[in-house]
Design an enzyme around this catalytic site. Sequence first.
Site, PDB file in Angstrom:
ATOM      1  N   GLY A 216      11.872  28.474   8.840  1.00 43.98           N
ATOM      2  CA  GLY A 216      11.155  27.487   8.781  1.00 43.98           C
ATOM      3  C   GLY A 216       9.690  29.089   8.198  1.00 43.98           C
ATOM      4  CG  ASN A 217       6.286  26.535   6.197  1.00 47.17           C
ATOM      5  OD1 ASN A 217       5.952  25.867   6.652  1.00 47.17           O
ATOM      6  ND2 ASN A 217       7.861  26.478   5.807  1.00 47.17           N
TER       7      ASN A 217
END
Length: 411
Positions: A216-217
Amino acid sequence: MTDLRGRRVLLGVTGGIAAYKSALLARSLTNAGAEVTAVLTTSAARFVGAETFAGLTGRLAHTSLWESSGDVVHVQLAHDTDIAVVAPATANMIAKLAYGLADDLLSATLLEFDGPLVLAPAMHSGMWAAQVTQTNVETLARRGAHFVGPVTGALAHGDEGLGRMSEPDQILEGVRAAIAADGSSLETRSDDLAGRRVVVSAGPTREPIDPVRYLGNRSSGRMGVAVASEAFARGARVTLVLGPGAVRPGPGIEVVDVETAEQMRAALLTHADGADVVVMAAAVADFRPKVAADRKLKKEQGVPELVLEPTPDILVELRSRKSDGQVLVGFAAETDDVVAAGRDKLARKGLDLLVANEVGREGTGFGADTNDAAIISAATQEAALRTWTKAELARELWDRISTLLPTPTNG
Ligand code: C5P
């Protein structure tokens, strides 16, 4: 800083010892130029008198649904309010608002009111931590309520813990932020996007490694939600394609929840068709695991080796399908030579506008309140990096986009 001059603020006060601090909040709001009308619950009035608020705000403070035999007080109050703030907000009031109860003047007014709502909870830490309170808070937040606090500190009767109301200055900031996020600044409330269909993407994507893990980020989605909210406030019909865990917009905006880059691509290709403007503010993953395991990877199997592959570049695909007159806007997170790198990306992706964001320093980019960014246009050379709040940047971006839109044809 968002101006409060001329704003009609309803200050709801419920029954907690922190009610004495609401008198200071009433004064700060009034000093900032707001027209403040206080509404006290019966138990609030046991802590501070309505006259205190009337004296500080210069306006009648209300306490009862039944104070006038002719008018419907709660309906009138709701219609005369631009923004509502409840400080302190007790667990009881939070529960009533979550469930739509309307058995006193404040809860009835807030049920009728559909503008921005700021809540400053105050209660004992056990009441705050209670599952039911947390569920109610989540319900209200999903509906668009803005929460300020609570914070950790001294509570009533010498206790300590998480549940103390935020200080009046912080709540005042929350009111300003809610107004900015609502995008309904009195000065710029215009309908220049009426009749336009707008698609915005926001938030991160999650690329599965196995059924429980993902890549993810750190994107919070706040920038994209600000862009969507501003377009909505200016009259557009807005679809927001939103990545997981991100902040959510207020009512009126159609939200399409997605998780992976592939889902975001599919949703955007569907919704961008025929849209006047597409703004890609999402932080789409650039790479994803080539294969996602269909069973949880176990430690005993040893350290897995992740092989990555690129995700489809959604913007490039949107560009290749774009109809005449559709305006396509991208965002780019850059660490060096922000404007030059942004201009290069704008040309490579064939965009009309690109917001080049500086990332990697404190106070800008992911999760921050402000962005250091430049708006770069295919049409003009000038573009300077400056610091904006996300709401300001959204407003300026729509000012720029609206000059690029072809004049609507009738019929
Ligand atoms: O090339 P870069 O990822 O820096 O470009 C950022 C812009 O491209 C953003 O507007 C982002 O939403 C979009 N993007 C995309 N598809 C991807 C990656 C980024 O549309 N796979």
